[in-house]
Design a protein around this motif. Structure first.
Motif, PDB file in Angstrom:
ATOM      1  N   ASP A  13      -0.808  11.775  16.637  1.00  0.00           N
ATOM      2  CA  ASP A  13      -1.586  12.576  15.693  1.00  0.00           C
ATOM      3  C   ASP A  13      -0.862  12.660  14.352  1.00  0.00           C
ATOM      4  O   ASP A  13      -0.026  13.530  14.130  1.00  0.00           O
ATOM      5  N   LEU A  14      -1.180  11.738  13.454  1.00  0.00           N
ATOM      6  CA  LEU A  14      -0.539  11.699  12.135  1.00  0.00           C
ATOM      7  C   LEU A  14      -0.818  12.941  11.295  1.00  0.00           C
ATOM      8  O   LEU A  14      -0.014  13.307  10.443  1.00  0.00           O
ATOM      9  N   SER A  15      -1.931  13.610  11.546  1.00  0.00           N
ATOM     10  CA  SER A  15      -2.307  14.770  10.725  1.00  0.00           C
ATOM     11  C   SER A  15      -1.298  15.911  10.834  1.00  0.00           C
ATOM     12  O   SER A  15      -1.141  16.697   9.905  1.00  0.00           O
ATOM     13  N   LYS A  16      -0.608  16.004  11.983  1.00  0.00           N
ATOM     14  CA  LYS A  16       0.369  17.076  12.161  1.00  0.00           C
ATOM     15  C   LYS A  16       1.562  16.933  11.221  1.00  0.00           C
ATOM     16  O   LYS A  16       2.224  17.912  10.907  1.00  0.00           O
ATOM     17  N   ALA A  17       1.841  15.736  10.793  1.00  0.00           N
ATOM     18  CA  ALA A  17       2.987  15.502   9.910  1.00  0.00           C
ATOM     19  C   ALA A  17       2.801  16.181   8.558  1.00  0.00           C
ATOM     20  O   ALA A  17       3.765  16.667   7.965  1.00  0.00           O
ATOM     21  N   GLY A  18       1.586  16.249   8.062  1.00  0.00           N
ATOM     22  CA  GLY A  18       1.316  16.819   6.748  1.00  0.00           C
ATOM     23  C   GLY A  18       1.723  18.267   6.605  1.00  0.00           C
ATOM     24  O   GLY A  18       2.313  18.653   5.598  1.00  0.00           O
ATOM     25  N   MET A  31       2.618   6.342   1.472  1.00  0.00           N
ATOM     26  CA  MET A  31       1.857   5.255   2.065  1.00  0.00           C
ATOM     27  C   MET A  31       1.049   5.828   3.218  1.00  0.00           C
ATOM     28  O   MET A  31       1.541   6.664   3.961  1.00  0.00           O
ATOM     29  N   ASP A  32      -0.195   5.372   3.342  1.00  0.00           N
ATOM     30  CA  ASP A  32      -1.040   5.777   4.458  1.00  0.00           C
ATOM     31  C   ASP A  32      -1.946   4.616   4.829  1.00  0.00           C
ATOM     32  O   ASP A  32      -2.883   4.299   4.105  1.00  0.00           O
ATOM     33  N   HIS A  33      -1.643   3.961   5.946  1.00  0.00           N
ATOM     34  CA  HIS A  33      -2.443   2.834   6.424  1.00  0.00           C
ATOM     35  C   HIS A  33      -3.315   3.237   7.615  1.00  0.00           C
ATOM     36  O   HIS A  33      -3.897   2.369   8.264  1.00  0.00           O
ATOM     37  N   GLY A  34      -3.379   4.525   7.898  1.00  0.00           N
ATOM     38  CA  GLY A  34      -4.181   4.988   9.025  1.00  0.00           C
ATOM     39  C   GLY A  34      -3.405   5.017  10.328  1.00  0.00           C
ATOM     40  O   GLY A  34      -3.595   5.912  11.130  1.00  0.00           O
TER      41      GLY A  34
END
Length: 115
Positions: A13-18, A31-34
């Motif tokens: 879950d990449l969203s938690k990093a934000g 950088m964000d490649h999804g």
């Protein structure tokens, strides 16, 4: 010559990093490649890799040590956001003020400021 070292933290879950790395620590999305999201800033830093038998004062060795210029402010943000603090803020005899917190992925992070 090594130009940089990048840490890659596995997550589903990449969203938690934000919330932690961008909103609390103030890093920008570089950088964000999804499938991979990189946070950082425009600061130049020395290349360093540390190896340890303990984290100082007989604490667990943290995955990352993040140096900031406002450790008390970050500590308050981390508390307010409800992240697990495993080692409360302390002035250490080797010249840093620091605390340990678990990031959204359960990694132990040492947040420090030189004093």
């Amino acid at each position: 010559m090594i130009k940089r070292i990048v840490t890659n933290i596995k997550t589903q879950d990449l969203s938690k990093a934000g919330l932690f790395y961008q909103d609390i620590l103030g890093l920008e999305v570089l950088m964000d490649h999804g499938w991979i999201k990189t946070f950082g800033n425009d600061q130049e830093a020395k290349v360093q890799v540390s190896f340890a038998t303990q984290g100082g004062n007989d604490t667990e060795v943290p995955l990352l040590s993040i140096e900031v210029d406002n450790v008390d402010e970050i500590y308050q943000k981390v508390q307010k956001a409800g992240f697990e603090i495993t080692y409360g803020i302390a002035d250490e005899n080797w010249g840093v003020r620091r605390f340990f917190v678990k990031d959204p992925f359960g990694n132990l992070i040492n947040i420090l400021q030189h004093i």
